[in-house]
Design an enzyme around this catalytic site. Sequence first.
Site, PDB file in Angstrom:
ATOM      1  N   LYS A  50       1.852  10.624   0.251  1.00 28.10           N
ATOM      2  CA  LYS A  50       3.128  10.954   0.859  1.00 28.10           C
ATOM      3  C   LYS A  50       4.121   9.797   0.720  1.00 28.10           C
ATOM      4  CE  LYS A  50       0.449  13.156   4.477  1.00 28.10           C
ATOM      5  NZ  LYS A  50      -0.014  12.961   5.858  1.00 28.10           N
ATOM      6  N   GLY A  51       3.570   8.634   0.374  1.00 29.58           N
ATOM      7  CA  GLY A  51       4.366   7.400   0.414  1.00 29.58           C
ATOM      8  C   GLY A  51       5.638   7.413  -0.421  1.00 29.58           C
ATOM      9  N   GLU A 106       5.936   6.394  -7.701  1.00 24.12           N
ATOM     10  CA  GLU A 106       4.975   5.857  -6.734  1.00 24.12           C
ATOM     11  C   GLU A 106       5.675   4.838  -5.831  1.00 24.12           C
ATOM     12  OE1 GLU A 106       2.585   6.088  -4.972  1.00 24.12           O
ATOM     13  OE2 GLU A 106       0.719   5.298  -5.797  1.00 24.12           O
ATOM     14  N   ASP A 107       5.215   4.724  -4.593  1.00 23.41           N
ATOM     15  CA  ASP A 107       5.838   3.766  -3.678  1.00 23.41           C
ATOM     16  C   ASP A 107       5.477   2.324  -4.028  1.00 23.41           C
ATOM     17  OD1 ASP A 107       3.180   4.118  -2.919  1.00 23.41           O
ATOM     18  OD2 ASP A 107       3.592   4.538  -0.810  1.00 23.41           O
ATOM     19  N   ASP A 110      -0.795  -1.438  -5.946  1.00 23.34           N
ATOM     20  CA  ASP A 110      -1.613  -2.434  -5.264  1.00 23.34           C
ATOM     21  C   ASP A 110      -2.727  -2.837  -6.241  1.00 23.34           C
ATOM     22  OD1 ASP A 110      -2.332  -3.862  -2.886  1.00 23.34           O
ATOM     23  OD2 ASP A 110      -3.786  -2.323  -2.386  1.00 23.34           O
ATOM     24  N   LYS A 138       2.635  -5.206  -6.067  1.00 29.59           N
ATOM     25  CA  LYS A 138       1.914  -6.359  -5.502  1.00 29.59           C
ATOM     26  C   LYS A 138       0.990  -6.893  -6.585  1.00 29.59           C
ATOM     27  CE  LYS A 138       0.973  -5.024  -0.726  1.00 29.59           C
ATOM     28  NZ  LYS A 138      -0.123  -4.486   0.113  1.00 29.59           N
ATOM     29  N   PHE A 159       0.942  -6.524   4.107  1.00 23.41           N
ATOM     30  CA  PHE A 159       0.946  -5.083   4.319  1.00 23.41           C
ATOM     31  C   PHE A 159       2.333  -4.623   4.734  1.00 23.41           C
ATOM     32  CE2 PHE A 159      -0.061  -0.885   5.716  1.00 23.41           C
ATOM     33  CZ  PHE A 159      -0.952  -0.501   4.728  1.00 23.41           C
ATOM     34  N   ASP A 166       3.212   3.725   5.025  1.00 22.39           N
ATOM     35  CA  ASP A 166       2.667   3.886   6.380  1.00 22.39           C
ATOM     36  C   ASP A 166       1.518   2.932   6.670  1.00 22.39           C
ATOM     37  OD1 ASP A 166       0.746   5.187   4.601  1.00 22.39           O
ATOM     38  OD2 ASP A 166      -0.155   5.984   6.424  1.00 22.39           O
ATOM     39  N   ARG A 172       6.520   5.512   8.604  1.00 25.92           N
ATOM     40  CA  ARG A 172       7.089   6.022   7.344  1.00 25.92           C
ATOM     41  C   ARG A 172       8.600   6.226   7.427  1.00 25.92           C
ATOM     42  NH1 ARG A 172       2.994   7.610   3.780  1.00 25.92           N
ATOM     43  NH2 ARG A 172       1.204   8.620   4.697  1.00 25.92           N
TER      44      ARG A 172
HETATM   45  P1  IMP Z   1      -3.723   1.264  -5.499  1.00 29.46           P
HETATM   46  O1  IMP Z   1      -4.561   2.329  -6.090  1.00 29.46           O
HETATM   47  O2  IMP Z   1      -4.575   0.204  -4.859  1.00 29.46           O
HETATM   48  O3  IMP Z   1      -2.713   0.674  -6.429  1.00 29.46           O
HETATM   49  O4  IMP Z   1      -3.026   1.957  -4.262  1.00 29.46           O
HETATM   50  C1  IMP Z   1      -1.685   2.190  -4.126  1.00 29.46           C
HETATM   51  C2  IMP Z   1      -1.479   2.955  -2.846  1.00 29.46           C
HETATM   52  O5  IMP Z   1      -1.969   2.210  -1.731  1.00 29.46           O
HETATM   53  C3  IMP Z   1      -0.005   3.150  -2.560  1.00 29.46           C
HETATM   54  O6  IMP Z   1       0.447   4.363  -3.070  1.00 29.46           O
HETATM   55  C4  IMP Z   1       0.048   3.151  -1.058  1.00 29.46           C
HETATM   56  O7  IMP Z   1      -0.181   4.464  -0.567  1.00 29.46           O
HETATM   57  C5  IMP Z   1      -1.103   2.287  -0.634  1.00 29.46           C
HETATM   58  N1  IMP Z   1      -0.649   0.913  -0.313  1.00 29.46           N
HETATM   59  C6  IMP Z   1      -0.879  -0.205  -0.999  1.00 29.46           C
HETATM   60  N2  IMP Z   1      -0.318  -1.269  -0.419  1.00 29.46           N
HETATM   61  C7  IMP Z   1       0.321  -0.803   0.671  1.00 29.46           C
HETATM   62  C8  IMP Z   1       1.124  -1.426   1.693  1.00 29.46           C
HETATM   63  O8  IMP Z   1       1.390  -2.640   1.716  1.00 29.46           O
HETATM   64  N3  IMP Z   1       1.611  -0.588   2.647  1.00 29.46           N
HETATM   65  C9  IMP Z   1       1.357   0.750   2.674  1.00 29.46           C
HETATM   66  N4  IMP Z   1       0.628   1.369   1.734  1.00 29.46           N
HETATM   67  C10 IMP Z   1       0.108   0.600   0.742  1.00 29.46           C
HETATM   68 MG    MG Z   2       0.652   6.092  -2.170  1.00 26.95          MG
END
Ligand code: IMP
Ligand code: MG
Length: 189
Positions: A50-51, A106-107, A110, A138, A159, A166, A172
Amino acid sequence: MPDQAKRVVRPFLSADELDCIVSKLAESITRDFRGKVSCEDPLLLVGVLKGAVVFLSDLARAVRLPVAFDFIAVSSYGASTSSSGIVRILKDLDESIEGRRVIIVEDIIDTGLTLRYLQNHLQERKPEELRICALLDKPDRRKVDVEVDYIGKEVPNKFLVGYGLDLNENYRSLPYLGIIGEKQQPKGG
Ligand code: IMP
Ligand code: MG
Protein backbone atom coordinates in the site's frame (compact mmCIF):
# COMPACT_ATOMS: atom_id res chain seq x y z
CA MET A 1 11.51 -0.18 18.18
CA PRO A 2 10.08 1.86 21.06
CA ASP A 3 6.48 1.20 22.08
CA GLN A 4 3.79 3.56 20.79
CA ALA A 5 3.68 5.78 23.90
CA LYS A 6 7.43 6.42 23.76
CA ARG A 7 7.55 7.03 20.00
CA VAL A 8 7.98 10.36 18.23
CA VAL A 9 8.07 11.20 14.55
CA ARG A 10 10.85 13.64 13.68
CA PRO A 11 10.25 15.56 10.43
CA PHE A 12 12.65 14.49 7.68
CA LEU A 13 11.21 15.77 4.38
CA SER A 14 8.47 18.41 4.26
CA ALA A 15 5.46 18.28 1.95
CA ASP A 16 7.13 20.96 -0.21
CA GLU A 17 10.36 18.99 -0.45
CA LEU A 18 8.41 15.86 -1.42
CA ASP A 19 6.53 17.88 -4.02
CA CYS A 20 9.80 19.04 -5.54
CA ILE A 21 11.20 15.47 -5.67
CA VAL A 22 8.00 14.16 -7.28
CA SER A 23 7.98 16.98 -9.88
CA LYS A 24 11.55 16.14 -10.94
CA LEU A 25 10.72 12.44 -11.29
CA ALA A 26 7.62 13.29 -13.32
CA GLU A 27 9.64 15.54 -15.62
CA SER A 28 12.11 12.72 -16.36
CA ILE A 29 9.29 10.26 -17.01
CA THR A 30 7.46 12.74 -19.24
CA ARG A 31 10.65 13.37 -21.24
CA ASP A 32 11.44 9.64 -21.61
CA PHE A 33 7.95 8.53 -22.66
CA ARG A 34 6.82 11.49 -24.79
CA GLY A 35 5.79 10.20 -28.23
CA LYS A 36 5.77 6.59 -27.01
CA VAL A 37 2.36 6.58 -25.30
CA SER A 38 -1.13 7.79 -26.19
CA CYS A 39 -4.71 7.74 -24.90
CA GLU A 40 -5.16 4.42 -26.76
CA ASP A 41 -1.94 3.03 -25.28
CA PRO A 42 -1.23 4.93 -22.05
CA LEU A 43 1.78 4.56 -19.78
CA LEU A 44 0.83 2.00 -17.12
CA LEU A 45 1.85 2.94 -13.59
CA VAL A 46 1.89 -0.17 -11.40
CA GLY A 47 1.73 0.87 -7.76
CA VAL A 48 3.04 -1.50 -5.11
CA LEU A 49 0.37 -1.53 -2.40
CA LYS A 50 0.00 0.00 0.00
CA GLY A 51 3.04 2.20 0.56
CA ALA A 52 3.23 3.62 -2.98
CA VAL A 53 -0.40 4.83 -3.15
CA VAL A 54 0.21 8.41 -1.99
CA PHE A 55 3.34 8.78 -4.12
CA LEU A 56 1.65 7.27 -7.19
CA SER A 57 -1.32 9.61 -6.94
CA ASP A 58 0.95 12.68 -6.90
CA LEU A 59 3.32 11.31 -9.54
CA ALA A 60 0.48 10.42 -11.93
CA ARG A 61 -0.90 13.96 -11.76
CA ALA A 62 2.53 15.49 -12.40
CA VAL A 63 3.38 13.33 -15.45
CA ARG A 64 2.15 15.22 -18.50
CA LEU A 65 1.21 12.14 -20.55
CA PRO A 66 -1.76 9.76 -20.69
CA VAL A 67 -1.35 7.30 -17.80
CA ALA A 68 -3.33 4.34 -16.48
CA PHE A 69 -3.05 2.73 -13.04
CA ASP A 70 -2.88 -0.83 -11.82
CA PHE A 71 -1.82 -2.18 -8.44
CA ILE A 72 -0.04 -5.20 -7.07
CA ALA A 73 0.32 -6.19 -3.43
CA VAL A 74 3.25 -8.20 -2.16
CA SER A 75 4.32 -9.17 1.29
CA SER A 76 7.86 -9.49 2.48
CA TYR A 77 7.40 -8.11 5.98
CA GLY A 78 5.54 -9.29 9.04
CA ALA A 79 4.57 -7.03 11.89
CA SER A 80 8.27 -6.44 12.49
CA THR A 81 10.29 -3.91 10.51
CA SER A 82 13.04 -6.19 9.27
CA SER A 83 12.89 -7.93 5.92
CA SER A 84 12.12 -11.64 5.97
CA GLY A 85 13.27 -11.90 2.36
CA ILE A 86 10.13 -13.82 1.43
CA VAL A 87 8.08 -12.19 -1.33
CA ARG A 88 4.50 -13.32 -1.87
CA ILE A 89 1.87 -11.87 -4.24
CA LEU A 90 -1.20 -10.95 -2.18
CA LYS A 91 -3.04 -9.16 -5.01
CA ASP A 92 -2.09 -9.52 -8.66
CA LEU A 93 -2.55 -6.99 -11.48
CA ASP A 94 -6.07 -6.67 -12.91
CA GLU A 95 -4.92 -6.59 -16.53
CA SER A 96 -2.36 -8.13 -18.86
CA ILE A 97 0.77 -6.03 -19.39
CA GLU A 98 1.84 -7.79 -22.60
CA GLY A 99 3.01 -5.17 -25.09
CA ARG A 100 2.47 -2.32 -22.62
CA ARG A 101 4.90 0.36 -21.41
CA VAL A 102 5.02 -0.10 -17.66
CA ILE A 103 6.60 1.64 -14.69
CA ILE A 104 6.64 -0.11 -11.31
CA VAL A 105 6.05 2.62 -8.72
CA GLU A 106 7.48 1.83 -5.27
CA ASP A 107 7.74 3.91 -2.10
CA ILE A 108 11.17 2.81 -0.88
CA ILE A 109 13.90 0.34 -1.82
CA ASP A 110 15.36 -1.32 1.22
CA THR A 111 16.96 -4.76 0.70
CA GLY A 112 15.86 -4.71 -2.97
CA LEU A 113 14.21 -8.14 -2.66
CA THR A 114 10.68 -6.90 -3.43
CA LEU A 115 11.67 -4.99 -6.54
CA ARG A 116 13.98 -7.66 -7.88
CA TYR A 117 11.20 -10.19 -7.57
CA LEU A 118 8.62 -7.88 -9.18
CA GLN A 119 10.95 -6.94 -12.01
CA ASN A 120 11.67 -10.58 -12.89
CA HIS A 121 8.07 -11.62 -12.43
CA LEU A 122 6.53 -8.83 -14.54
CA GLN A 123 9.22 -9.13 -17.23
CA GLU A 124 7.97 -12.68 -17.86
CA ARG A 125 4.62 -11.19 -18.91
CA LYS A 126 6.33 -9.58 -21.94
CA PRO A 127 5.74 -5.85 -21.52
CA GLU A 128 7.06 -3.63 -24.34
CA GLU A 129 9.07 -1.74 -21.72
CA LEU A 130 9.43 -2.17 -17.95
CA ARG A 131 10.99 0.49 -15.76
CA ILE A 132 11.15 1.14 -12.02
CA CYS A 133 10.51 4.39 -10.17
CA ALA A 134 11.12 4.59 -6.41
CA LEU A 135 10.58 7.66 -4.29
CA LEU A 136 13.24 6.71 -1.74
CA ASP A 137 16.33 4.54 -1.67
CA LYS A 138 18.16 3.16 1.37
CA PRO A 139 21.37 1.93 -0.35
CA ASP A 140 23.03 0.84 2.93
CA ARG A 141 20.44 -1.92 3.35
CA ARG A 142 20.72 -3.48 -0.11
CA LYS A 143 20.97 -7.28 -0.22
CA VAL A 144 20.46 -7.80 -3.97
CA ASP A 145 21.27 -5.63 -6.98
CA VAL A 146 18.36 -4.06 -8.75
CA GLU A 147 18.54 -1.50 -11.52
CA VAL A 148 16.22 1.39 -10.76
CA ASP A 149 15.50 3.89 -13.53
CA TYR A 150 14.12 6.74 -11.43
CA ILE A 151 15.05 7.43 -7.80
CA GLY A 152 13.69 10.43 -5.91
CA LYS A 153 16.12 10.59 -3.02
CA GLU A 154 18.70 8.50 -1.16
CA VAL A 155 17.90 8.27 2.53
CA PRO A 156 19.82 7.08 5.61
CA ASN A 157 19.26 3.72 7.24
CA LYS A 158 16.44 4.90 9.54
CA PHE A 159 12.82 3.81 9.75
CA LEU A 160 10.72 6.32 7.81
CA VAL A 161 6.98 6.93 8.02
CA GLY A 162 4.42 9.18 6.36
CA TYR A 163 3.51 9.97 2.75
CA GLY A 164 2.26 6.38 2.37
CA LEU A 165 4.94 4.65 4.48
CA ASP A 166 3.75 2.94 7.61
CA LEU A 167 4.78 1.33 10.84
CA ASN A 168 2.20 -1.42 11.50
CA GLU A 169 -0.35 0.51 9.34
CA ASN A 170 0.11 3.76 11.30
CA TYR A 171 1.32 7.13 9.98
CA ARG A 172 0.56 6.54 6.24
CA SER A 173 -1.55 9.69 6.01
CA LEU A 174 1.09 12.11 7.31
CA PRO A 175 1.63 14.67 4.54
CA TYR A 176 5.39 14.74 5.26
CA LEU A 177 8.06 12.09 5.78
CA GLY A 178 9.35 11.48 9.28
CA ILE A 179 11.86 9.34 11.13
CA ILE A 180 10.60 7.24 14.01
CA GLY A 181 12.50 7.86 17.20
CA GLU A 182 12.23 7.65 20.95
CA LYS A 183 10.87 10.47 23.09
CA GLN A 184 13.54 12.17 25.20
CA GLN A 185 12.97 11.29 28.84
CA PRO A 186 12.80 14.38 31.07
CA LYS A 187 16.10 14.87 32.93
CA GLY A 188 16.46 15.10 36.71
CA GLY A 189 14.10 13.63 39.27
P1 IMP B 1 12.68 -4.51 0.29
O1 IMP B 1 12.20 -5.74 -0.36
O2 IMP B 1 13.49 -4.83 1.52
O3 IMP B 1 13.41 -3.57 -0.62
O4 IMP B 1 11.38 -3.84 0.89
C1 IMP B 1 10.84 -2.64 0.49
C2 IMP B 1 9.56 -2.44 1.25
O5 IMP B 1 9.81 -2.43 2.66
C3 IMP B 1 8.96 -1.08 0.96
O6 IMP B 1 8.05 -1.15 -0.08
C4 IMP B 1 8.27 -0.73 2.25
O7 IMP B 1 6.96 -1.27 2.25
C5 IMP B 1 9.07 -1.44 3.31
N1 IMP B 1 10.02 -0.51 3.96
C6 IMP B 1 11.35 -0.51 3.86
N2 IMP B 1 11.90 0.47 4.59
C7 IMP B 1 10.88 1.13 5.16
C8 IMP B 1 10.79 2.28 6.03
O8 IMP B 1 11.78 2.92 6.42
N3 IMP B 1 9.53 2.65 6.39
C9 IMP B 1 8.41 1.99 5.99
N4 IMP B 1 8.45 0.93 5.17
C10 IMP B 1 9.67 0.50 4.76
MG1 MG C 1 6.10 -1.34 -0.02
